[in-house]
Scaffold this motif. Structure first.
Motif: not given
Length: 691
Positions: A590-609
């Protein structure tokens, strides 16, 4: 971080937040335009072309499939009668024919079935489903003992493994009926089937039993298959095969399976008698490469002298090249200068080795050596944008410029700044020029009736959420398309949101300027929402989705990553937990669900780096642990472009440059100028070299 640096970073974060808000507004406006015109900011003739409307037929088709599954033949036939013009009608025909493949039919019933199958195969010889029907028919004929018909329909190149086993068994039985004993040559088709790196279909068990009984399973044949299985990672099968090996081969098999346990043996073999060992023991090139690959990390000093030779007995040139590059990489980590000197002395020189030498010179910032290597490289290598960029940079760094004006830094940079790729964008930004996105080439020609008819089965399967079969149908339908037909097919694919197929068709047609189809705006409601929520560059999110899945919600990688942003289930579960939302593997499509989780994971990676988009992008592809290890070996300085070129994994280097390039193309297509390449890294790392 100093007070001044902290202030600069804070200011940049604030500016980024404002830029993200402006970008979101721009995207929303464009989305409204898209909704009205169906193409990005355009009233192109594409919107005027009317594709067949199969909504009613699609519903009837699904009812017919259901009736067939429930064995309601009369209802199925009534429904099927209304579907003669529906693209997926052949799928129903094949399913119905297969349902008639029943055991112990009468002669008259078999003759009738045979006639119908033969008619379908004859009339649909080029249909994607024909090999599938043929293989099911062959299986039925073999089980029922209709060997004359089996031989008539059998095509080895299309046959499944089971049917190849049936064919081999029939071949042996036929020969046995005419001869008292069979020659080794007669058994060759069976031997070829047995020499598989993986377990073979149980259909072969009976013919394999006769093959073994005839004495064909020799230690030499078993040794061949042992190596195939071991090199394919089939360790259980390899272990089983040891019981069929000769004493010497059984001993060598242990050394092949665990090279590190027998380092002394292999050091001696490579230093003195690898040619004798390779020949006398029938070692394959794959086996020799496997040993080298496992020993190189800890014992390169013993193997590098061997790899310097022009040829190595038993090792193919391709495997030799791979081993040389691997040896140089391990040496490069410890001593860049030694790696360069060693590569110069290697007799086995190929374009791949030269490419690696150029890369090692960039890693070590040995610009004089880079210039020399570039000048010695082939014309094809010299024309690649990355090598041209670094040749210009190398000349600037050494002060030694080329004799020809067109090969000097200014000329190279001026040309690069006109080209649409990462190195062109880097150069244009350094020169304070507009990014060379170029003019979009709209696909104005509507698809021909023949093209639409050919690809419509794939489109219908896509609509019915059968991605794998749709992919296979598309590949089959477009395999012989001309460039013009591929463009038409791409236009149709874009219309139905089959962007992965549109991208592939446009690449096949080399239609690089079809930017509307190559860079579509998809799922913008979700991307805009989460870019604002997490303060992410929305064009970066778009670029990630395009690269990861080509916007396909049902995309699934070989390692299990799923959906638009290709999330691994374990990662998705962890992110869902942090967001306090229920986790569902099925909802990853489901694009909505996938993008919601993926965006948050990308934000977490940005915080890490530390908000470094370049590092976060690399981590999304290769994993955070690898990026951290790479940073230990090669810290990112203000010249972050240099760090990108030193990423050890070719796939990740390409991934990072693609994402940055796509991000800028998306924002340019959206007529937004809020971001530039320097914004992808924190202030301390955002310096770009002057061009």
């Amino acid at each position: 971080m100093t007070n001044d640096s902290a202030a600069i970073a804070a200011a940049k974060r604030a500016a980024m937040k404002v830029a993200i808000q402006h970008a979101s507004i721009t995207i929303k406006v464009i989305c409204l335009t898209l909704f009205a015109t169906t193409v990005w900011g355009s009233t192109s003739p594409q919107s005027a072309f009317v594709y067949p409307d199969y909504r009613e037929a699609r519903e009837v088709y699904q009812q017919a499939r259901k009736a067939l599954k429930q064995k309601k033949v009369s209802r199925y036939q009534k429904l099927r009668a209304d579907l003669d013009n529906y693209p997926l009608a052949p799928y129903l025909d094949v399913l119905f024919l297969r349902s008639q493949f029943t055991r112990n039919t009468s002669n008259s019933a078999f003759d009738d079935l045979h006639n119908r199958v033969n008619q379908w195969i004859t009339e649909n010889s080029t249909n994607y489903l024909t090999p599938t029907l043929r293989n099911h028919w062959l299986n039925y004929l073999a089980v029922e003992g209709h060997w004359e018909e089996f031989t008539h329909y059998y095509i080895k190149e299309e046959a499944t493994e089971s049917n190849r086993c049936f064919a081999a068994g029939h071949h042996i039985r036929t020969l046995t009926n005419t001869k008292s004993s069979l020659s080794d040559e007669a058994w060759l088709p069976v031997t070829a089937l047995w020499l598989s790196p993986r377990s073979v279909s149980k259909t072969c068990d009976s013919v394999f039993a006769r093959w073994k009984k005839s004495g064909q399973l020799t230690p030499a044949v078993a040794w061949q298959r042992y190596q195939l299985a071991l090199n394919a990672g089939q360790h259980t099968l390899a272990k089983y095969l040891r019981s069929y090996l000769s004493k010497d081969d059984a001993s060598l098999s242990l050394k092949l399976a665990s090279p590190k346990r027998y380092t002394a043996f292999w050091f001696d073999a490579f230093s003195s008698n690898i040619d004798t060992l390779a020949i006398n023991s029938n070692l394959t090139s794959d086996s020799i490469k496997r040993v080298i690959t496992r020993l190189l990390p800890d014992h390169g000093e013993h193997l590098r002298p061997v790899l310097m030779q022009a040829t190595i007995p038993g090792l193919t040139p391709a495997h030799h090249t791979r081993s040389v590059r691997l040896a140089a990489w391990y040496l490069l980590k410890d001593n860049p200068d030694s790696a360069s000197d060693w590569l110069d002395d290697v007799e086995h020189q190929t374009p791949d080795v030269t490419t690696f030498q150029l890369r090692t010179a960039i890693v070590s910032k040995n610009w004089g050596r880079y210039q020399w290597l570039y000048q010695q490289a082939s014309t094809d290598l010299q024309q690649l944008p990355e090598w041209r960029y670094w040749y210009a940079r190398a000349q600037r760094n050494t002060g030694l410029v080329a004799q020809k004006i067109e090969e000097r830094p200014r000329a190279i940079f001026e040309q690069l700044a006109k080209e649409r790729h990462f190195w062109g964008f880097i150069t244009a930004e350094a020169a304070k020029q507009a990014y060379p996105v170029g003019q979009a080439d709209e696909l104005t020609h509507p698809p021909s009736e023949a093209v639409v008819q050919a690809i419509m089965p794939a489109i219908e399967l896509h609509i019915l959420k059968r991605p794998l079969t749709s992919e296979n149908e598309w590949t089959h339908a477009t395999r012989d398309f001309t460039p013009a037909e591929l463009k038409q097919a791409a236009r149709a694919a874009s219309h139905f949101n089959m962007h992965d197929k549109a991208f592939r068709a446009l690449a096949g047609a080399q239609a690089w300027d079809a930017l509307e189809q190559r860079f579509p705006l998809m799922y913008m409601e979700h991307f805009t929402k989460h870019s604002e929520k997490h303060a992410l560059n929305p064009f970066w999110l778009l670029a990630m989705a395009r690269q990861e899945s080509a916007f396909s919600p049902h995309a699934q990688s070989s390692v299990g990553a799923r959906g638009v942003l290709q999330l691994m289930p374990a990662t998705a579960r962890k992110v869902a937990r942090s967001l306090q939302v229920p986790y569902s593997r099925e909802r990853l499509s489901d694009p909505a669900y996938n993008i919601a989780l993926g965006s948050r994971y990308l934000k977490d990676l940005l915080k890490t780096f530390d908000n470094n988009y370049v590092l976060a992008t690399a981590a999304y592809n290769a994993g955070p642990h690898r990026v951290k290890r790479w940073l230990e070996d090669q810290p990112m300085t203000e010249d972050w472009v240099h760090w990108v070129s030193t990423i050890p994994y070719k796939e990740t280097r390409k991934y990072v440059t693609n994402i940055l390039t796509y991000s800028l193309i998306y924002q340019t297509r959206a007529r937004n100028a809020e971001f530039n390449l320097a914004d992808f890294v924190p202030p301390a790392d955002s310096g770009l070299p002057e061009s």
